[in-house]
Design a protein around this motif. Structure first.
Motif, PDB file in Angstrom:
ATOM      1  N   GLY A 162     -20.902   5.513   4.750  1.00  0.00           N
ATOM      2  CA  GLY A 162     -19.829   5.338   3.781  1.00  0.00           C
ATOM      3  C   GLY A 162     -18.673   6.253   4.077  1.00  0.00           C
ATOM      4  N   GLY A 163     -17.693   6.203   3.180  1.00  0.00           N
ATOM      5  CA  GLY A 163     -16.507   7.035   3.359  1.00  0.00           C
ATOM      6  C   GLY A 163     -15.460   6.659   2.326  1.00  0.00           C
ATOM      7  N   GLU A 164     -14.274   7.247   2.500  1.00  0.00           N
ATOM      8  CA  GLU A 164     -13.173   6.945   1.590  1.00  0.00           C
ATOM      9  C   GLU A 164     -12.687   5.520   1.833  1.00  0.00           C
ATOM     10  OE1 GLU A 164     -10.195   9.882   2.180  1.00  0.00           O
ATOM     11  OE2 GLU A 164     -11.554  11.557   1.809  1.00  0.00           O
ATOM     12  N   VAL A 165     -12.299   4.829   0.757  1.00  0.00           N
ATOM     13  CA  VAL A 165     -11.816   3.456   0.903  1.00  0.00           C
ATOM     14  C   VAL A 165     -10.591   3.418   1.803  1.00  0.00           C
ATOM     15  CG1 VAL A 165     -10.712   1.550  -0.341  1.00  0.00           C
ATOM     16  CG2 VAL A 165     -12.767   2.621  -1.276  1.00  0.00           C
ATOM     17  N   LEU A 174      -7.711  11.555 -11.922  1.00  0.00           N
ATOM     18  CA  LEU A 174      -6.868  10.423 -11.498  1.00  0.00           C
ATOM     19  C   LEU A 174      -7.596   9.596 -10.439  1.00  0.00           C
ATOM     20  CD1 LEU A 174      -3.952   9.175 -11.712  1.00  0.00           C
ATOM     21  CD2 LEU A 174      -3.380  10.579  -9.723  1.00  0.00           C
ATOM     22  N   LYS A 175      -7.560   8.283 -10.617  1.00  0.00           N
ATOM     23  CA  LYS A 175      -8.320   7.431  -9.703  1.00  0.00           C
ATOM     24  C   LYS A 175      -7.507   6.208  -9.308  1.00  0.00           C
ATOM     25  CE  LYS A 175     -12.725   7.092 -10.384  1.00  0.00           C
ATOM     26  NZ  LYS A 175     -14.066   6.717 -10.922  1.00  0.00           N
ATOM     27  N   SER A 176      -7.440   5.960  -8.016  1.00  0.00           N
ATOM     28  CA  SER A 176      -6.827   4.740  -7.467  1.00  0.00           C
ATOM     29  C   SER A 176      -7.412   4.544  -6.074  1.00  0.00           C
ATOM     30  CB  SER A 176      -5.302   4.870  -7.395  1.00  0.00           C
ATOM     31  OG  SER A 176      -4.917   5.694  -6.302  1.00  0.00           O
ATOM     32  N   LEU A 177      -6.970   3.516  -5.394  1.00  0.00           N
ATOM     33  CA  LEU A 177      -7.461   3.296  -4.029  1.00  0.00           C
ATOM     34  C   LEU A 177      -7.119   4.471  -3.117  1.00  0.00           C
ATOM     35  CD1 LEU A 177      -6.703  -0.506  -3.422  1.00  0.00           C
ATOM     36  CD2 LEU A 177      -8.912   0.593  -3.884  1.00  0.00           C
ATOM     37  N   TRP A 178      -6.074   5.240  -3.469  1.00  0.00           N
ATOM     38  CA  TRP A 178      -5.671   6.380  -2.649  1.00  0.00           C
ATOM     39  C   TRP A 178      -6.413   7.666  -3.009  1.00  0.00           C
ATOM     40  CZ3 TRP A 178      -2.916   6.403   1.741  1.00  0.00           C
ATOM     41  CH2 TRP A 178      -2.163   5.258   2.044  1.00  0.00           C
ATOM     42  N   SER A 179      -7.285   7.594  -4.005  1.00  0.00           N
ATOM     43  CA  SER A 179      -8.021   8.797  -4.404  1.00  0.00           C
ATOM     44  C   SER A 179      -9.206   9.031  -3.469  1.00  0.00           C
ATOM     45  CB  SER A 179      -8.532   8.657  -5.839  1.00  0.00           C
ATOM     46  OG  SER A 179      -7.463   8.447  -6.734  1.00  0.00           O
ATOM     47  N   PRO A 180      -9.423  10.263  -3.033  1.00  0.00           N
ATOM     48  CA  PRO A 180     -10.575  10.551  -2.154  1.00  0.00           C
ATOM     49  C   PRO A 180     -11.913  10.251  -2.817  1.00  0.00           C
ATOM     50  CG  PRO A 180      -8.999  12.379  -2.146  1.00  0.00           C
ATOM     51  CD  PRO A 180      -8.571  11.448  -3.241  1.00  0.00           C
ATOM     52  N   SER A 181     -11.935  10.266  -4.163  1.00  0.00           N
ATOM     53  CA  SER A 181     -13.197  10.031  -4.871  1.00  0.00           C
ATOM     54  C   SER A 181     -13.598   8.557  -4.882  1.00  0.00           C
ATOM     55  CB  SER A 181     -13.087  10.528  -6.314  1.00  0.00           C
ATOM     56  OG  SER A 181     -12.036   9.857  -7.000  1.00  0.00           O
ATOM     57  N   VAL A 182     -12.684   7.659  -4.512  1.00  0.00           N
ATOM     58  CA  VAL A 182     -13.010   6.225  -4.455  1.00  0.00           C
ATOM     59  C   VAL A 182     -13.557   5.931  -3.061  1.00  0.00           C
ATOM     60  CG1 VAL A 182     -12.118   3.877  -4.655  1.00  0.00           C
ATOM     61  CG2 VAL A 182     -11.238   5.685  -6.161  1.00  0.00           C
ATOM     62  N   ARG A 183     -14.846   5.637  -2.996  1.00  0.00           N
ATOM     63  CA  ARG A 183     -15.526   5.536  -1.710  1.00  0.00           C
ATOM     64  C   ARG A 183     -16.260   4.200  -1.580  1.00  0.00           C
ATOM     65  NH1 ARG A 183     -15.846  10.531   0.614  1.00  0.00           N
ATOM     66  NH2 ARG A 183     -17.652   9.958   1.886  1.00  0.00           N
ATOM     67  N   MET A 240       0.822  -1.203   0.000  1.00  0.00           N
ATOM     68  CA  MET A 240       0.000   0.000   0.000  1.00  0.00           C
ATOM     69  C   MET A 240       0.861   1.261   0.000  1.00  0.00           C
ATOM     70  SD  MET A 240      -3.019  -0.997  -0.380  1.00  0.00           S
ATOM     71  CE  MET A 240      -3.715   0.643  -0.260  1.00  0.00           C
ATOM     72  N   GLU A 241       2.008   1.201   0.653  1.00  0.00           N
ATOM     73  CA  GLU A 241       2.903   2.359   0.650  1.00  0.00           C
ATOM     74  C   GLU A 241       3.488   2.575  -0.750  1.00  0.00           C
ATOM     75  OE1 GLU A 241       5.138   5.643   1.700  1.00  0.00           O
ATOM     76  OE2 GLU A 241       3.385   4.702   2.634  1.00  0.00           O
ATOM     77  N   THR A 242       3.857   1.478  -1.410  1.00  0.00           N
ATOM     78  CA  THR A 242       4.356   1.591  -2.792  1.00  0.00           C
ATOM     79  C   THR A 242       3.272   2.131  -3.713  1.00  0.00           C
ATOM     80  OG1 THR A 242       5.888  -0.256  -2.458  1.00  0.00           O
ATOM     81  CG2 THR A 242       5.362   0.318  -4.724  1.00  0.00           C
ATOM     82  N   LEU A 243       2.036   1.648  -3.546  1.00  0.00           N
ATOM     83  CA  LEU A 243       0.925   2.140  -4.367  1.00  0.00           C
ATOM     84  C   LEU A 243       0.722   3.639  -4.153  1.00  0.00           C
ATOM     85  CD1 LEU A 243      -1.442   1.340  -6.288  1.00  0.00           C
ATOM     86  CD2 LEU A 243      -2.847   1.097  -4.227  1.00  0.00           C
ATOM     87  N   ARG A 244       0.826   4.091  -2.898  1.00  0.00           N
ATOM     88  CA  ARG A 244       0.675   5.523  -2.607  1.00  0.00           C
ATOM     89  C   ARG A 244       1.769   6.335  -3.297  1.00  0.00           C
ATOM     90  NH1 ARG A 244       2.827   9.335   0.154  1.00  0.00           N
ATOM     91  NH2 ARG A 244       4.426   7.958   1.033  1.00  0.00           N
ATOM     92  N   GLN A 245       3.001   5.853  -3.228  1.00  0.00           N
ATOM     93  CA  GLN A 245       4.107   6.575  -3.852  1.00  0.00           C
ATOM     94  C   GLN A 245       3.944   6.636  -5.376  1.00  0.00           C
ATOM     95  OE1 GLN A 245       7.791   4.790  -2.557  1.00  0.00           O
ATOM     96  NE2 GLN A 245       7.349   5.129  -0.379  1.00  0.00           N
ATOM     97  N   ILE A 246       3.480   5.513  -5.965  1.00  0.00           N
ATOM     98  CA  ILE A 246       3.245   5.510  -7.420  1.00  0.00           C
ATOM     99  C   ILE A 246       2.139   6.492  -7.764  1.00  0.00           C
ATOM    100  CG2 ILE A 246       2.457   4.113  -9.368  1.00  0.00           C
ATOM    101  CD1 ILE A 246       3.761   1.693  -8.015  1.00  0.00           C
TER     102      ILE A 246
END
Length: 797
Positions: free
Chosen positions: A139-142, A119-128, A98-104
């Motif tokens: 609900g909330g952010e993933v 831009l969308k990934s698990l670290w994006s606030p729009s992914v809920r 997850m840390e590597t995914l965040r850095q990418i």
């Protein structure tokens, strides 16, 4: 001593105004060519790889017009790149992963050209995530703000992912990888000068993905493997193939040099042909840059074609000068006689080449039009370099005595090989040849029915199946429910009407229709979200997973359908995920969507096709399909008219054009047999093959006609034609085919396909001119009516 520098009065009387203008001012001609060459060489050094998303698509097609009209309402459905980050061991619910995914995610966010808002990934606030509880929806952010990588927060992350509906979309079905979805901007503020807009450099962006993402993070975390797909990555890989194209150009140059020397036995004329042909290539590249064009993955093959055409005409000139040198006083006389004899046939052949290229302009795809313009510029340049500059250069350097002696010997001795080939014009062999040609034509026509329009394979057919891009694409297909091939149907309504039952019910019916169309994986729209929310509001009961007729409930149910309707609720995209983008799949799916639209369109409700990469592919296929036959007809019509004007004979025109028709039919059959579809990369080969191939027929018939007018019977006239011109035609066909066939070993599949097709067409056009043309002449030409007549062809003197 001055005699060698001038023709006698007899020759001056025969010389045309153009000939006198050129050869009486040779130093000026050389000086002008040197000056132009220096300027255009400077221009050529500045040409750069260049392409854009819009150049690769048919902008005037209704699908594309609709997509561009509503592009601001379609989130992330245009030019996108997808990066899948795979956990080699374990799954994504790991602190280091997850840390590597965040850095990418952060690294990608700051790449120039990225549409950061989308831009969308698990670290994006729009992914809920959302769920139904006793108190209603929650609900909330993933990935919540409280995430810290601890085992408890990873367990929470796992729960949130399962509740988010992103499994199979942003998260792999086996939880071993996740996706970063990256929408791109075609133009964006220059990082160095924010007030200036700059275009996305696909090659540079592709390299940044490799260096800053793949290489960097795979080295940093050995447990991570990165897969990248998308238009920008594919085009970047194709542009990287330019280096290999340059290598193949060098190999073709060496092969041509060796074969030219073997043909001429004269190092001076060999170098003269190569230099003037390379000058043509430099002029073509320089002029392309001067008019504002760059090199894209398709037009980068044009210099090869210009080199091939230039060598073809250069060989004819050298062959003619060698023949004339046997009884000329000096090199100038031989050059002038050859110029007088071959300028018009060469000019007509070059015009025929240009016609083949110009017809491609009718295709409304930017890259094909630039290829057509670049190639047309190139063949126009050959008029100056190979038809004018080469004879002038040879008038100075001359032909070696060894080559002249060989030419004299060839002029008087019997040639068993040419004598054997002259039997193609005999009364016994000609009918057999015609019969075989008819059988080949019928067989080719029958088998070419299997020829398909568009791509026939998954992934990027322009690249090899084992290329990194296609391996990455295969990984995406195998691990996610939603493929990268997306067709978007836009449902257009009046403002604030996308959520009413009268709109959502037809959308629901459309989704059912598409889900039951072969080739479709799944569909998503605001109806999908609405049903889930309504079910959730009724304790998760499946019997409530349907559309309500209550407008308040419907309005509330789409509140969480982010990206599935626009700001004023007047456009709702239906996303149709396909198994692949094969031509048959796209044709079947778009046909189903069109039929539905025709049946359900009404005032205030329209179903518009199409956006998404599959919609673009479908539009491109339709343009190619409609243009294929038109281009063939136009090419042959233009070539036939030019031959008719040149030789003033329907019979002569048929003798030249019919072998080309046979080549086209057999070429289509070969494409069907090899599994090569007709698409942006291969359609130009049709016009190119005809344009280049007509040279052989024009040169052969122009010489054959002159011998027939001298009173020789057909077979003897053809024998003399082979002795003078057949050698050059045979050599040119073999030489060009050997040079082009090196493409077959390219890592870029579409270049290999073009190499295979052009090799076949060059060889078969040469063979058709040598084999079928004399057989047709046996039945169509009346030698007895031509004997002794000075008229006919515009080549007659």
């Amino acid at each position: 001593m001055n005699r060698p520098e001038k023709l006698d009065m007899h020759h001056n009387d025969k010389a045309t105004l153009l000939e006198r203008l050129i050869f009486n001012n040779r130093p000026v001609v050389i000086a002008l060519c040197v000056v132009v060459s220096l300027f255009l060489f400077w221009q050529a050094t500045q040409i750069r790889p260049s392409t854009s998303f819009e150049k690769m698509i048919p902008l005037q097609h209704p699908f594309i017009e609709q997509m561009l009209e509503h592009r601001d309402d379609l989130a992330n459905l245009g030019n996108t790149v997808r990066i899948s980050v795979e956990a080699v061991n374990g799954d994504i619910f790991d602190k280091d992963y997850m840390e590597t995914l965040r850095q990418i995610n952060d690294e990608v966010f700051y790449l120039p050209g990225v549409d950061r808002a989308g831009l969308k990934s698990l670290w994006s606030p729009s992914v809920r995530w959302s769920e139904v509880t006793e108190e209603g929806f929650s609900g909330g952010e993933v990935i919540p703000n409280t995430y810290d990588g601890s085992p408890d927060s990873l367990d929470t992350l796992r729960d949130n992912v399962l509740k988010s509906g992103q499994v199979g979309r942003l998260v792999a079905n086996n939880f071993k990888s996740s996706i970063i979805d990256i929408p791109l901007l075609e133009t964006f503020p220059d990082p160095q000068d924010p007030g200036t807009l700059t275009r996305l450099d696909y090659q540079k962006f592709s390299h940044q993905l490799e260096e800053k993402i793949r290489d960097k993070f795979q080295a940093q975390n050995p447990n991570v493997k990165i897969h990248i797909v998308g238009f920008a990555k594919k085009v970047g890989d194709l542009i990287d193939g330019l280096v290999m194209v340059a290598m193949f150009f060098g190999i073709a140059l060496l092969i041509t040099w060796a074969l030219l020397y073997w043909f001429t036995w004269c190092i001076r004329s060999t170098i003269a042909v190569l230099i003037t042909t390379l000058v043509a290539v430099v002029w073509q590249l320089g002029l392309m840059h001067a008019v504002g064009f760059g090199l894209d993955p398709y037009s980068m093959l044009v210099p090869f074609l210009i080199f091939a055409i230039g060598i073809s005409h250069g060989v004819q000139k050298i062959n003619g000068i060698a023949l004339q040198s046997s009884d000329a006083d000096n090199a100038l006389t031989a050059a002038r006689r050859t110029f007088r004899q071959l300028f018009l046939p060469g000019m007509i052949a070059i015009l025929a080449d240009a016609v083949g290229f110009i017809t491609l302009l009718i295709i409304d795809i930017g890259v094909i039009r630039e290829l057509a313009i670049g190639a047309s510029i190139g063949v126009a340049v050959i008029v100056f370099t190979n038809l004018i500059l080469l004879p002038v250069a040879i008038s100075y350097v001359g032909i070696s005595q060894k080559a002249i002696a060989r030419s004299k010997k060839d002029a008087v001795c019997e040639h068993p090989f040419w004598r054997l080939l002259s039997n193609f014009a005999s009364p016994k062999v000609a009918p057999v040849s015609i019969g075989l040609a008819l059988l080949a034509f019928a067989g080719g026509l029958w088998y070419s029915q299997n020829l398909k329009i568009g791509d026939l394979d998954q992934g990027a057919p322009e690249l090899r199946p084992d290329s990194r891009y296609n391996l990455d694409n295969r990984f995406m297909i195998g691990n996610y429910s939603t493929s990268s091939d997306v067709l978007v149907i836009m449902v257009k309504t009046a403002a604030e009407r996308c959520s009413v039952h009268d709109t959502m019910a037809p959308i629901d019916e459309l989704m059912w229709t598409m889900d039951n169309t072969p080739g479709v994986q799944s569909t998503i729209s605001l109806v999908t979200v609405s049903k889930q929310v309504i079910k959730g509001m009724n304790e998760g009961s499946l019997k409530w997973e349907t559309l309500s007729r209550n407008p308040d409930i419907l309005n509330n149910s789409i509140a969480r359908a982010d990206g599935l309707y626009n700001a004023n609720c007047s456009l709702a995209p239906v996303l149709v995920f396909l198994n692949d983008h094969k031509a048959e799949t796209l044709e079947r799916v778009t046909a189903a969507a069109k039929a539905f639209a025709e049946a359900h369109d009404r005032d205030g409700l329209q179903f518009l096709l199409a956006a998404g990469n599959a919609g673009i592919e479908a539009a491109t296929n339709e343009v190619i399909k409609s243009a294929e036959l038109t281009i063939l007809i136009l090419v042959y019509l233009c070539v036939a008219v030019m031959c008719l004007i040149t030789f003033r004979s329907f019979a002569a025109t048929l003798c030249i054009v019919l072998p080309l028709v046979l080549t086209s039919v057999l070429g289509n059959a070969l494409m069907a047999f090899m599994g090569i579809g007709v698409k942006v990369a291969t359609l130009p080969v049709v016009a190119l093959g005809v344009g280049i191939g007509v040279d052989y027929g024009i040169y052969i018939y122009s010489r054959l006609e002159s011998f027939l007018r001298a009173g020789l019977p057909l077979q003897e006239a053809y024998y003399e034609t082979l002795r003078s011109t057949g050698k050059a035609v045979l050599f040119t066909g073999l030489c060009l085919a050997i040079g082009v066939c090196t493409w077959i070993f390219s890592a870029i599949k579409f270049q290999a396909d073009m190499g295979l097709m052009l090799t076949f067409m060059l060889l078969w056009n040469m063979f058709g001119a040598l084999w079928l043309l004399p057989a047709l002449a046996r039945f169509l030409i009346k030698p007895q009516k031509m004997a002794g007549k000075p008229g006919g062809s515009i080549f007659a003197h």
